[in-house]
Write a protein that holds these residues in place. Structure first.
Motif, PDB file in Angstrom:
ATOM      1  N   ASN A  20       0.768  -1.105   0.052  1.00  0.00           N
ATOM      2  CA  ASN A  20      -0.031  -0.168   0.040  1.00  0.00           C
ATOM      3  C   ASN A  20       0.807   1.356   0.097  1.00  0.00           C
ATOM      4  OD1 ASN A  20      -3.097  -0.660   0.353  1.00  0.00           O
ATOM      5  ND2 ASN A  20      -2.080  -2.003   1.582  1.00  0.00           N
ATOM      6  N   MET A  21       2.110   1.254   0.802  1.00  0.00           N
ATOM      7  CA  MET A  21       2.742   2.408   0.937  1.00  0.00           C
ATOM      8  C   MET A  21       3.749   2.586  -0.657  1.00  0.00           C
ATOM      9  SD  MET A  21       1.964   3.638   3.736  1.00  0.00           S
ATOM     10  CE  MET A  21       2.841   4.887   3.567  1.00  0.00           C
ATOM     11  N   LEU A  22       3.849   1.587  -0.985  1.00  0.00           N
ATOM     12  CA  LEU A  22       4.565   1.730  -2.277  1.00  0.00           C
ATOM     13  C   LEU A  22       3.723   2.150  -3.585  1.00  0.00           C
ATOM     14  CD1 LEU A  22       7.321   0.258  -3.406  1.00  0.00           C
ATOM     15  CD2 LEU A  22       5.867  -1.547  -4.205  1.00  0.00           C
ATOM     16  N   ASP A  23       2.413   2.047  -3.197  1.00  0.00           N
ATOM     17  CA  ASP A  23       1.557   2.462  -4.377  1.00  0.00           C
ATOM     18  C   ASP A  23       1.502   4.178  -4.499  1.00  0.00           C
ATOM     19  OD1 ASP A  23       0.187   1.011  -6.410  1.00  0.00           O
ATOM     20  OD2 ASP A  23      -1.311   2.274  -5.994  1.00  0.00           O
ATOM     21  N   GLY A  24       1.838   4.539  -3.202  1.00  0.00           N
ATOM     22  CA  GLY A  24       1.668   6.078  -2.858  1.00  0.00           C
ATOM     23  C   GLY A  24       2.597   6.642  -3.748  1.00  0.00           C
ATOM     24  N   THR A  25       3.874   6.281  -4.011  1.00  0.00           N
ATOM     25  CA  THR A  25       4.912   6.940  -4.643  1.00  0.00           C
ATOM     26  C   THR A  25       5.444   6.159  -6.015  1.00  0.00           C
ATOM     27  OG1 THR A  25       6.511   5.582  -3.322  1.00  0.00           O
ATOM     28  CG2 THR A  25       6.057   7.805  -2.400  1.00  0.00           C
ATOM     29  N   ILE A  26       4.776   5.033  -6.429  1.00  0.00           N
ATOM     30  CA  ILE A  26       5.333   4.217  -7.397  1.00  0.00           C
ATOM     31  C   ILE A  26       5.126   4.988  -8.878  1.00  0.00           C
ATOM     32  CG2 ILE A  26       3.331   3.023  -7.992  1.00  0.00           C
ATOM     33  CD1 ILE A  26       5.229   0.563  -8.326  1.00  0.00           C
ATOM     34  N   VAL A  27       3.989   5.870  -8.663  1.00  0.00           N
ATOM     35  CA  VAL A  27       3.785   6.596 -10.089  1.00  0.00           C
ATOM     36  C   VAL A  27       4.315   7.986 -10.162  1.00  0.00           C
ATOM     37  CG1 VAL A  27       1.386   5.602 -10.058  1.00  0.00           C
ATOM     38  CG2 VAL A  27       1.928   7.853  -9.047  1.00  0.00           C
ATOM     39  N   HIS A  28       5.386   8.222  -9.124  1.00  0.00           N
ATOM     40  CA  HIS A  28       6.202   9.446  -9.392  1.00  0.00           C
ATOM     41  C   HIS A  28       7.033   9.534 -10.665  1.00  0.00           C
ATOM     42  CE1 HIS A  28       5.906  10.636  -4.891  1.00  0.00           C
ATOM     43  NE2 HIS A  28       4.867  10.752  -5.332  1.00  0.00           N
ATOM     44  N   VAL A  29       7.554   8.447 -10.868  1.00  0.00           N
ATOM     45  CA  VAL A  29       8.442   8.264 -12.055  1.00  0.00           C
ATOM     46  C   VAL A  29       7.671   8.198 -13.319  1.00  0.00           C
ATOM     47  CG1 VAL A  29      10.265   6.921 -13.215  1.00  0.00           C
ATOM     48  CG2 VAL A  29      10.621   7.863 -10.767  1.00  0.00           C
ATOM     49  N   ALA A  30       6.549   7.061 -13.120  1.00  0.00           N
ATOM     50  CA  ALA A  30       5.923   6.807 -14.053  1.00  0.00           C
ATOM     51  C   ALA A  30       4.892   7.885 -14.624  1.00  0.00           C
ATOM     52  CB  ALA A  30       5.094   5.565 -14.033  1.00  0.00           C
ATOM     53  N   ALA A  31       4.641   8.952 -13.734  1.00  0.00           N
ATOM     54  CA  ALA A  31       3.737   9.982 -14.274  1.00  0.00           C
ATOM     55  C   ALA A  31       3.960  10.666 -15.471  1.00  0.00           C
ATOM     56  CB  ALA A  31       3.524  11.053 -13.065  1.00  0.00           C
ATOM     57  N   PRO A  32       5.196  11.135 -15.674  1.00  0.00           N
ATOM     58  CA  PRO A  32       5.123  11.678 -17.170  1.00  0.00           C
ATOM     59  C   PRO A  32       5.086  10.971 -18.292  1.00  0.00           C
ATOM     60  CG  PRO A  32       6.925  12.342 -15.541  1.00  0.00           C
ATOM     61  CD  PRO A  32       6.313  11.374 -14.773  1.00  0.00           C
ATOM     62  N   VAL A  33       5.230   9.371 -17.981  1.00  0.00           N
ATOM     63  CA  VAL A  33       5.034   8.560 -19.224  1.00  0.00           C
ATOM     64  C   VAL A  33       3.565   8.369 -19.442  1.00  0.00           C
ATOM     65  CG1 VAL A  33       5.361   6.284 -20.088  1.00  0.00           C
ATOM     66  CG2 VAL A  33       7.301   7.529 -18.903  1.00  0.00           C
ATOM     67  N   ILE A  34       2.889   8.352 -18.365  1.00  0.00           N
ATOM     68  CA  ILE A  34       1.442   8.017 -18.286  1.00  0.00           C
ATOM     69  C   ILE A  34       0.753   9.356 -18.896  1.00  0.00           C
ATOM     70  CG2 ILE A  34      -0.654   7.770 -16.816  1.00  0.00           C
ATOM     71  CD1 ILE A  34       1.144   6.559 -14.724  1.00  0.00           C
ATOM     72  N   HIS A  35       1.230  10.359 -18.491  1.00  0.00           N
ATOM     73  CA  HIS A  35       0.786  11.732 -19.359  1.00  0.00           C
ATOM     74  C   HIS A  35       0.923  11.563 -20.687  1.00  0.00           C
ATOM     75  CE1 HIS A  35      -0.726  15.826 -19.853  1.00  0.00           C
ATOM     76  NE2 HIS A  35       0.688  16.204 -20.180  1.00  0.00           N
ATOM     77  N   ALA A  36       2.149  11.380 -20.879  1.00  0.00           N
ATOM     78  CA  ALA A  36       2.440  11.233 -22.540  1.00  0.00           C
ATOM     79  C   ALA A  36       1.498  10.164 -23.281  1.00  0.00           C
ATOM     80  CB  ALA A  36       3.682  10.938 -22.813  1.00  0.00           C
ATOM     81  N   ARG A  37       1.317   8.979 -22.764  1.00  0.00           N
ATOM     82  CA  ARG A  37       0.532   8.124 -23.224  1.00  0.00           C
ATOM     83  C   ARG A  37      -1.160   8.259 -23.214  1.00  0.00           C
ATOM     84  NH1 ARG A  37       5.042   7.307 -24.299  1.00  0.00           N
ATOM     85  NH2 ARG A  37       6.569   5.348 -24.190  1.00  0.00           N
ATOM     86  N   LEU A  38      -1.463   8.672 -22.127  1.00  0.00           N
ATOM     87  CA  LEU A  38      -2.888   8.881 -22.069  1.00  0.00           C
ATOM     88  C   LEU A  38      -3.429  10.352 -22.509  1.00  0.00           C
ATOM     89  CD1 LEU A  38      -3.626   7.194 -18.656  1.00  0.00           C
ATOM     90  CD2 LEU A  38      -3.991   6.179 -21.067  1.00  0.00           C
ATOM     91  N   GLY A  39      -2.712  11.090 -22.656  1.00  0.00           N
ATOM     92  CA  GLY A  39      -2.705  12.530 -22.836  1.00  0.00           C
ATOM     93  C   GLY A  39      -3.521  13.468 -21.756  1.00  0.00           C
ATOM     94  N   GLY A  40      -4.569  14.225 -22.080  1.00  0.00           N
ATOM     95  CA  GLY A  40      -4.980  15.066 -21.052  1.00  0.00           C
ATOM     96  C   GLY A  40      -4.199  16.202 -20.668  1.00  0.00           C
ATOM     97  N   ARG A  41      -4.757  16.955 -19.282  1.00  0.00           N
ATOM     98  CA  ARG A  41      -4.137  18.266 -19.025  1.00  0.00           C
ATOM     99  C   ARG A  41      -2.687  18.064 -18.100  1.00  0.00           C
ATOM    100  NH1 ARG A  41      -8.208  20.532 -15.533  1.00  0.00           N
ATOM    101  NH2 ARG A  41      -8.047  18.527 -14.823  1.00  0.00           N
TER     102      ARG A  41
END
Length: 469
Positions: A20-41
């Motif tokens: 659970n605690m891992l999931d709070g920060t695991i998207v920090h590095v992935a967030a820019p890639v997620i934004h690039a792939r899914l689009g949005g604001r």
């Protein structure tokens, strides 16, 4: 329960805690890639993290009380099952909105899981074994929080950003399969649901935290934050009034009988604002300011941060806390401050240099490890059995509020400065903001170590009676 079953139960609980605690920060590095792939604001990026931490913070205290009422092992299993399904939904999300919604469900389910771990551990261990088991919580929580970006980067590059969420599915299934070693445990005197207290906590926390994440809404948001603070302040007299009338308040008023536990709550908010916010800033900076840096490179670049945390946590739990005690918290904050100063110096003199930044990250990670172990040990060592649900929920709730504050304050500082001044200068400014929070953290932590006057005889008898019940 045999020693083997106790160890197995502890492993199950700590794995769920780490997941659970891992999931709070695991998207920090992935967030820019997620934004690039899914689009949005661009404004959606902070919500990839905050959509998890906000419901987590809102519902943690309620989750702790549900364990007291319905049974901690039962609520634990329900939470793990929901968390696992929500993780799969995150991995399959086709739009930013769908991902944010699934993240919110993850956070709500995590709020059912995390408060149960302390209660189930305290029900299974006693004496020195209890101290060792409780001492494992701090390092697990801290290491999970800082290892998230590393794992997120590796999974994003090896598979895709969806792998950062899919990793939870086999872990969740394994925890559910092994949860049979957990014996049911609930409060000796079954409390009744406290609906007014739940409403005060949920509304107040939501009004305070939302403006930290949703920027650009105008003065109405900050007016709502002031109202939220007033609602949370009203919780204290409500809890006392409810206890005097013989009801079961959502929060045990005895936790506030001395300054130690409230001081721990304040210190937790400030410390985890620094740790979580700085982790996000470093991840964003590594991917935007270093030539050729991708998610995997950024994750690996944070290994000194995680390794420093791991080594310092182990040393603190094994040798330093038994010898130095709570004073080690202040050593940890000083080392963390030195690491942050090193980051500022690198960005000011050699902007964009990953290799010169890594020693500073290692020093900062050591500071994190030296603080977390004595902090959790000191914060929880006076908690009595009937206070366990409230204490676990409160401590974890303010930790999530602190993490959200850090994402908003430090992440917002970086994002505001980067377009005009570049990522190196933006990192320098965010690190300076983190550094400014450390003296306040030390001041709050100093009240955790101060002795309080012994209670009057009548109060002592009341406390003993409550503990006996």
């Amino acid at each position: 329960m045999t020693d083997f079953r106790r160890r197995a139960a502890l492993a199950v609980l700590l794995t769920a805690e780490a997941m659970n605690m891992l999931d709070g920060t695991i998207v920090h590095v992935a967030a820019p890639v997620i934004h690039a792939r899914l689009g949005g604001r661009a404004a959606d990026v902070p919500w990839f993290t905050a959509a998890y931490t906000l419901p987590f913070a809102l519902l943690l205290i309620t989750g702790g009380r549900l364990g007291d009422i319905a049974g901690r092992a039962r609520v634990f299993r329900i939470g793990v099952a929901g968390f696992t399904l929500a993780s799969a939904a995150c991995a399959m999300a086709g739009s930013p909105g769908a991902l944010i919604a699934a993240r919110a469900v993850q956070g709500a389910c995590a709020a059912l899981v995390i408060p149960q771990t302390i209660g189930l551990i305290r029900a299974r261990f006693e004496g020195p074994a209890l101290a060792r088991a409780m001492g494992a919580i701090g390092p697990v929580m801290g290491l999970s929080a800082v290892c998230g970006p590393v794992l997120g980067g590796l999974l994003t590059e090896a598979l895709s950003w969806r792998g950062a969420f899919l990793v939870n599915v086999p872990l969740g299934v394994a925890v559910l399969a092994a949860s049979g070693v957990l014996r049911e445990d609930r409060a000796a005197r079954r409390p009744r649901p406290d609906l007014p207290g739940t409403a005060l906590v949920t509304v107040g926390t939501g009004l305070v935290v939302f403006p930290l994440v949703q920027t650009g809404g105008g003065s109405w948001q900050w007016g709502g934050a002031v109202v939220g603070a007033a609602v949370l302040a009203a919780l204290v007299p409500y809890v006392r009034w409810s206890a005097r009338r013989g009801r079961s308040p959502l929060v045990e008023p005895s936790l506030f009988a001395n300054r130690g536990f409230p001081a721990a709550l304040v210190a937790s908010v400030l410390f985890f604002a620094v740790m979580t916010g700085l982790s996000l800033v470093i991840a964003m900076s590594l991917q935007s300011g270093r030539a050729g840096a991708d998610a995997r490179t950024a994750g690996l670049a944070m290994l000194p941060w995680s390794a420093g945390m791991a080594v310092a946590s182990w040393a603190a739990g094994t040798w330093l806390v038994p010898r130095i005690g709570a004073r080690l918290m202040f050593v940890g904050l000083a080392v963390l401050g030195a690491g942050i100063l090193g980051m500022v110096a690198v960005e000011a003199t050699s902007p964009g240099s990953r290799w010169m930044l890594e020693p500073a990250l290692g020093i900062a990670g050591c500071g994190l490890g030296l603080f977390t172990v004595p902090f959790f040990t000191t914060a929880l060592h006076r908690v009595r059995p009937h206070e366990t649900g409230s204490a676990a929920g409160l401590l974890n709730a303010v930790q999530q509020v602190g993490g959200t504050l850090g994402v908003a304050l430090l992440g917002g500082t970086f994002l505001a400065a980067a377009p005009a001044h570049g990522p190196a200068a933006a990192t320098e400014r965010a690190a300076g903001a983190a550094l400014a929070l450390l003296p306040a953290t030390a001041f709050a932590a100093s009240f955790m170590t101060r002795k309080t006057r012994a209670p009057r005889p009548s109060a002592a008898r009341t406390a003993a009676a409550q503990a006996h019940d």
